[in-house]
Design an enzyme around this catalytic site. Structure first.
Site, mmCIF file in Angstrom:
data_model
loop_
_atom_site.group_PDB
_atom_site.id
_atom_site.type_symbol
_atom_site.label_atom_id
_atom_site.label_comp_id
_atom_site.label_asym_id
_atom_site.label_seq_id
_atom_site.Cartn_x
_atom_site.Cartn_y
_atom_site.Cartn_z
ATOM 1 N N HIS A 213 6.825 -5.861 12.029
ATOM 2 C CA HIS A 213 7.355 -4.513 12.336
ATOM 3 C C HIS A 213 9.105 -4.215 12.880
ATOM 4 O O HIS A 213 9.414 -3.070 12.842
ATOM 5 C CB HIS A 213 6.465 -3.691 13.455
ATOM 6 C CG HIS A 213 6.417 -2.251 13.312
ATOM 7 N ND1 HIS A 213 7.218 -1.463 12.602
ATOM 8 C CD2 HIS A 213 5.638 -1.571 14.058
ATOM 9 C CE1 HIS A 213 6.785 -0.356 12.720
ATOM 10 N NE2 HIS A 213 5.860 -0.041 13.616
ATOM 11 N N ASN A 435 2.694 3.477 -6.998
ATOM 12 C CA ASN A 435 2.299 3.025 -8.295
ATOM 13 C C ASN A 435 2.822 1.761 -8.676
ATOM 14 O O ASN A 435 3.830 1.507 -9.054
ATOM 15 C CB ASN A 435 2.819 4.397 -9.143
ATOM 16 C CG ASN A 435 1.949 4.139 -10.566
ATOM 17 O OD1 ASN A 435 1.316 3.149 -10.818
ATOM 18 N ND2 ASN A 435 2.358 5.009 -11.476
#
Length: 495
Positions: A213, A435
């Site tokens: 992170h 996608n």
């Protein structure tokens, strides 16, 4: 399984340091039994007395390096990036359906090549973190690569979807779709990204990912995953070029905090009710637009109907219900402070902060509301909503710079976790539009939730309408009361 001996592969799958090695498969058989769901809108989404059993065959992990040479250099993280709260791993997953056009294509091979290509542009992610003076983090851009796991699961996407109306975390058997490779989860001198791509029997597949992170926030992670998707679809380069520029969120010299930043209070820990993890219950609560509208009309004054967002409303409801549920376990006491911390993106202040397009570092701040637990429970939902809105509005460019100053002066502390509820709204980050060449995911978002944290993710409810799911982790006794508090507030809003 020793990660240090894993081969480094290029985009062509060739071993960049030695001859190709034989990679053995290991088989894992996992059986999940979960209980019946009594109210799938606001209660845990679990199958109706079903047992889900499937085998997962995983190849040994490998390191995927950049497809071509990248700069060898050391880059400093910002003073916001390397705060204690971010020295952790964050996990997410995408579920994709198969298609007749994609049956001849192997998602693992396509993703692996695109990942290697993307690392040429995002080469710091292929490096390793190191700590220097005053706990400052730097990344050595060595091109060592990110960890990649190839897997096959004897299960169909429809089987996983049968565990409720669509796919909403917590997911059954997520530990099989996202394998925590031994030796890979440390902060320093470890891979910064771990990805497992799992083929499903139906032709669909999952992409589970784990990021350090300190390297990026949720928006930065999605920016990187979008780059992988664009390259997988044949684009010559990512449409958004990555920008480092981490010095823009460094502390000033000298540091001059202008706000108290109670989110980082040095508070003594209390005896936590978060018992052993096997006593922790994880449930997703799904709220439709009609639920939010009913709360607004039933519990807020008309002045707030248009001003309060769905996040403002649900944050107030969830925080109060959670505090009431935990008070039943005697933690916190009514006179103890309860803390609601919300993650607020500062990208809307990009011009004032000088952040360039393509910046993928942590560009958020923590807004905090602090109340005595007893005061919170005696307050109206409208009063709590107002407090949430004030806290969010306090996150200005000056607040962000003040936070960086505060973090440096305090030695990069974590958040004050005592009696804290940390909420992130991830509905608009872009998880549901990544996608890889098979269209948009059926689900994209975090894969895990832990005690003290929760997040909002965009889903469809049982009627196929847009909704928000909020996975929550609580001790078993507290979870039942939390669900009851939510139902009570919803019922009250409809009276």
């Amino acid at each position: 399984m020793e990660l240090l001996n894993a081969p480094i592969l290029t985009a062509d799958g060739e071993n960049s340091r030695r001859a190709p090695v034989a990679i053995t498969r290991q088989t894992v058989l996992h059986s999940c039994l979960v209980s019946e769901d009594d109210d799938e809108r606001h209660h845990p989404r679990t199958p109706r007395g079903m047992t889900l059993t499937f085998a997962v065959r995983r190849r040994a992990p490998v390191l995927i390096g950049p497809a071509s040479p990248t700069p060898t250099e050391t880059k400093r993280l910002s003073d916001v990036d390397d705060q204690g709260e971010l020295r952790s791993q964050v996990r997410g997953i995408f579920f994709y359906r198969g298609s007749s056009a994609g049956m001849a294509r192997d998602p693992v091979d396509i993703f692996r090549r695109a990942l290697s290509d993307a690392l040429v542009h995002y080469y710091p992610l292929a490096g390793r973190l190191r700590e220097v003076e005053d706990r400052k983090l730097v990344v050595d851009c060595t091109g060592q690569g990110v960890t990649f796991v190839e897997a096959d699961a004897d299960v169909r996407l429809a089987d996983l979807e049968a565990h409720g109306p669509g796919l909403v975390p917590p997911f059954p058997c997520i530990e099989e779709l996202g394998f925590e490779v031994d030796g890979s989860s440390g902060m320093l001198n470890c891979p910064l990204v771990l990805i497992q791509v799992t083929r499903l029997l139906c032709g669909g597949f999952t992409v589970w990912h784990r990021f350090n992170h300190t390297m990026c926030d949720a928006t930065g992670m999605i920016q990187f995953m979008n780059a992988v998707g664009e390259l997988a679809r044949g684009l010559p380069s990512p449409t958004v070029a990555p920008a480092w520029s981490r010095e823009l969120l460094d502390a000033r010299s000298p540091p001059m905090p202008a706000f108290p930043h109670r989110e980082y209070d040095d508070v003594p820990p209390t005896q936590t009710v978060a018992a052993a993890d096997d006593d922790m219950v994880r449930r997703a609560f799904v709220f439709g637009g009609s639920d939010v509208a009913a709360i607004k009309k039933g519990l807020l004054p008309p002045l707030l109907w248009d001003k309060a967002t769905s996040f403002d409303v649900l944050a107030a409801v969830l925080w109060r219900a959670r505090t009431a549920a935990l008070l039943g376990t005697r933690t916190p006491r009514p006179d103890e402070e309860a803390r609601l911390v919300t993650v607020v993106s500062v990208r809307r202040h990009s011009r004032a902060l000088g952040l360039p397009k393509g910046y993928y570092g942590f560009s958020c701040a923590y807004a905090i509301v602090v109340m005595a637990a007893g005061t919170l429970l005696s307050s109206s939902i409208a009063d709590v909503v107002k407090q949430v809105r004030v806290a969010k509005a306090s996150v200005t460019p000056e607040y962000v710079r003040s936070a960086a100053d505060h973090l440096v002066l305090r030695g990069r502390p974590p958040l004050a976790r005592t009696n804290m509820f940390l909420l992130s709204d991830l509905r608009h980050v872009g998880f549901n539009s990544v996608n890889m060449g098979w269209g948009e995911p059926v689900y994209g978002g975090p894969s895990h939730v832990k005690f003290g944290n929760a997040f909002f993710v965009a889903v469809k409810n049982s009627d196929g309408e847009d909704a928000v799911a909020v996975p929550v982790a609580l001790p078993r006794m507290a979870m039942d009361r939390f669900a009851s508090e939510i139902q009570s507030l919803l019922k009250k809003s409809q009276e």
